[in-house]
Design an enzyme around this catalytic site. Structure first.
Site, PDB file in Angstrom:
ATOM      1  N   HIS A   1      21.116  49.076  34.953  1.00  0.00           N
ATOM      2  CA  HIS A   1      20.962  49.774  33.663  1.00  0.00           C
ATOM      3  C   HIS A   1      21.911  49.107  32.668  1.00  0.00           C
ATOM      4  O   HIS A   1      22.984  48.620  33.065  1.00  0.00           O
ATOM      5  CB  HIS A   1      21.390  51.248  33.768  1.00  0.00           C
TER       6      HIS A   1
ATOM      7  N   GLU B   1      14.151  54.699  31.658  1.00  0.00           N
ATOM      8  CA  GLU B   1      15.332  55.184  32.378  1.00  0.00           C
ATOM      9  C   GLU B   1      16.237  56.026  31.481  1.00  0.00           C
ATOM     10  O   GLU B   1      17.412  56.250  31.782  1.00  0.00           O
ATOM     11  CB  GLU B   1      16.087  53.990  32.972  1.00  0.00           C
TER      12      GLU B   1
ATOM     13  N   CYS C   1      27.217  57.515  33.721  1.00  0.00           N
ATOM     14  CA  CYS C   1      25.947  57.920  34.352  1.00  0.00           C
ATOM     15  C   CYS C   1      25.872  59.428  34.476  1.00  0.00           C
ATOM     16  O   CYS C   1      24.786  59.998  34.464  1.00  0.00           O
ATOM     17  CB  CYS C   1      25.832  57.378  35.771  1.00  0.00           C
TER      18      CYS C   1
END
Ligand code: SUG
EC number: 3.5.3.23
Length: 448
Positions: free
Chosen positions: A250, A174, A371
């Site tokens: 995450h 990720e 993000c």
């Protein structure tokens, strides 16, 4: 030589919508099917970029992707003209059309993992595009991500690009959302901190019970190998599986680091003490003084962290050595989080200031300030080798704002995604964008 952390923010694409596509991401699930406002989303992101630029930080921009991804729909068996492909998908498999329209590439912390030249064996800045293979709508991002990064960091003397890892769950990657770097100065060797959710090949590591752990240990290790990192310059840690089950999909939803500082929640990791000791001793070997700020669960619960995105903040170094935290306005709306932030900034510690941003359009899909940005530490020479078209300046901000105003809709619902006109609008907009950002041809419709 001077060195910087440059934040490249993802520009929100014109198909931003709430598809409910990310199981395990509480915001994505709970806002599913709501209508979105792509224009507002893009302007909110641009306002953050402008504010950071005006505060004196180095700021760049990363282009969105071509959506709907007609080529991806063709790979799934839909055929005919582009308009027919969209119509057929809408009729027969709406979830696939929704996935092929996601503007999820805006969350560029997931675009790639980046290692600065001071850490790598060949002295170049290394990029590995993330395969994002846990979610179909994100797994289709990496080919274009690689082309866009290649066009931004085109100089082979300074930049090395690696293709995404094999696209299987065992190498689920990720990108920078599970990677933090600690260092004294951005241009000096540092310690790269890789956080994984599970191991694919070693069952001694516990895994979450409810939600998927997207990042594997083996993926993190492969990235470290590709980048030529020294063992002494790497620390691996496991995310607490219980927090993944509470919506921490995450690591950047529960911890953030910068310089010599790790800001984290008490429940974020497994084996926290040994992890902190390893970070401390490895950073000391490169002359650094590791410091950690632990937020106790008695002050802020994991649920507070997930709802407010306190840790999905940008921790930035100011010229006087102190730090600034860029948080979403949801932090202000949460009484406990806001009280914690007040006490943090008035305690005389390193984190002295908090700045609040309205990023609601992105937040409703589980994407906060952190993000939305990919951090790239660069020295002066490397910064000069970056495609200047993607570095934020007042004129570029003006052009991008005008571009959004001209091309974006201010309302998008699921039925709008089936409108073949939307595809034409997006392609026209993106074609113009590649000229504004001087990227050349990076989109499938420009190449094929
Ligand atoms: O991968 N949301 C993204 C949010 C990514 C946030 N990034 C970081 N934490 N670094 C994801 O879950 C939702 C799309 C939708 O439901 O329409 C989405 O993909």
């Amino acid at each position: 030589m001077k060195s910087y952390e440059v934040n490249f923010d993802g520009l929100v694409g014109p198909t931003h919508n709430y598809g409910g596509l990310s199981y395990g991401n509480v915001a994505s699930q709970s806002n599913s099917q709501q209508s979105s406002n792509p224009k507002e989303a893009a302007l909110q992101g641009l306002a953050k970029m402008k504010a950071l630029m005006e505060m004196g930080f180095q700021q760049g921009v990363l282009a969105p992707q071509e959506r709907p991804d007609v080529a991806a729909l063709r790979r799934l068996g839909f055929s005919g003209t582009d308009a027919q492909v969209i119509e057929l998908a809408a009729k027969e498999a709406m979830p696939l059309l929704v996935a092929s329209c996601s503007a999820s590439s805006m969350w560029v912390a997931n675009a790639a993992t980046v290692s600065p030249s001071a850490d790598t064996a060949d002295g170049r800045v290394h990029f590995t595009a993330a395969n994002l293979n846990c979610k179909y709508h994100r797994s289709i991002e990496h080919p274009t991500t690689s082309r866009v990064l290649g066009a931004m960091f085109a100089n082979q003397q300074h930049f090395a690009h690696h293709a995404a890892l094999p696209a299987v769950a065992q190498f689920g990657d990720e990108g920078a959302a599970n990677h933090t770097r600690f260092c004294r100065e951005y241009g000096e060797a540092g310690v790269e901190f890789f956080v994984f959710g599970r191991s694919a090949f070693d069952n001694r590591f516990p895994a979450p019970q409810k939600y998927p752990a997207r990042q594997t240990l083996e993926a993190s290790q492969a990235v470290a190998r590709l980048h030529g990192l020294r063992d002494e310059g790497v620390v691996y840690a496991q995310q607490n599986p219980n927090v993944i089950d509470q919506g921490v999909f995450h690591n950047d939803v529960i911890a953030v680091g910068n310089g010599e500082v790790l800001f984290y929640h008490e429940d974020a990791f497994l084996d926290t003490d040994s992890m902190l000791a390893e970070l401390q001793s490895k950073l000391a070997k490169v002359g650094g003084n590791f410091q950690s700020v632990c937020v106790p669960r008695s002050a802020v619960t994991v649920d507070d962290a997930v709802r407010s995105y306190l840790f999905n903040s940008q921790l930035l170094s100011r010229p006087d050595g102190s730090m600034l935290l860029i948080v979403p306005q949801e932090c202000q709306a949460n009484e406990r989080v806001w009280a914690y932030l007040q006490s943090l900034t008035s305690s005389g510690g390193l984190i002295r200031e908090v700045k609040v941003f309205d990023l609601k359009q992105s937040m409703q899909n589980g994407g906060g300030p952190a993000c939305l940005r990919l951090r790239v530490a660069l020295n002066e020479t490397e910064l000069a080798a970056v495609n200047p078209g993607v570095i934020m300046t007042p004129p570029l901000y003006g052009s991008l704002t005008a571009w959004v105003e001209k091309h974006y809709r201010d309302r998008l619902s699921e039925t709008d995604l089936a409108d073949p006109q939307l595809l034409l609008e997006c392609r026209t907009a993106l074609d113009e964008l590649t000229q504004i950002l001087k990227l050349g041809a990076v989109y499938p419709f420009q190449i094929n």
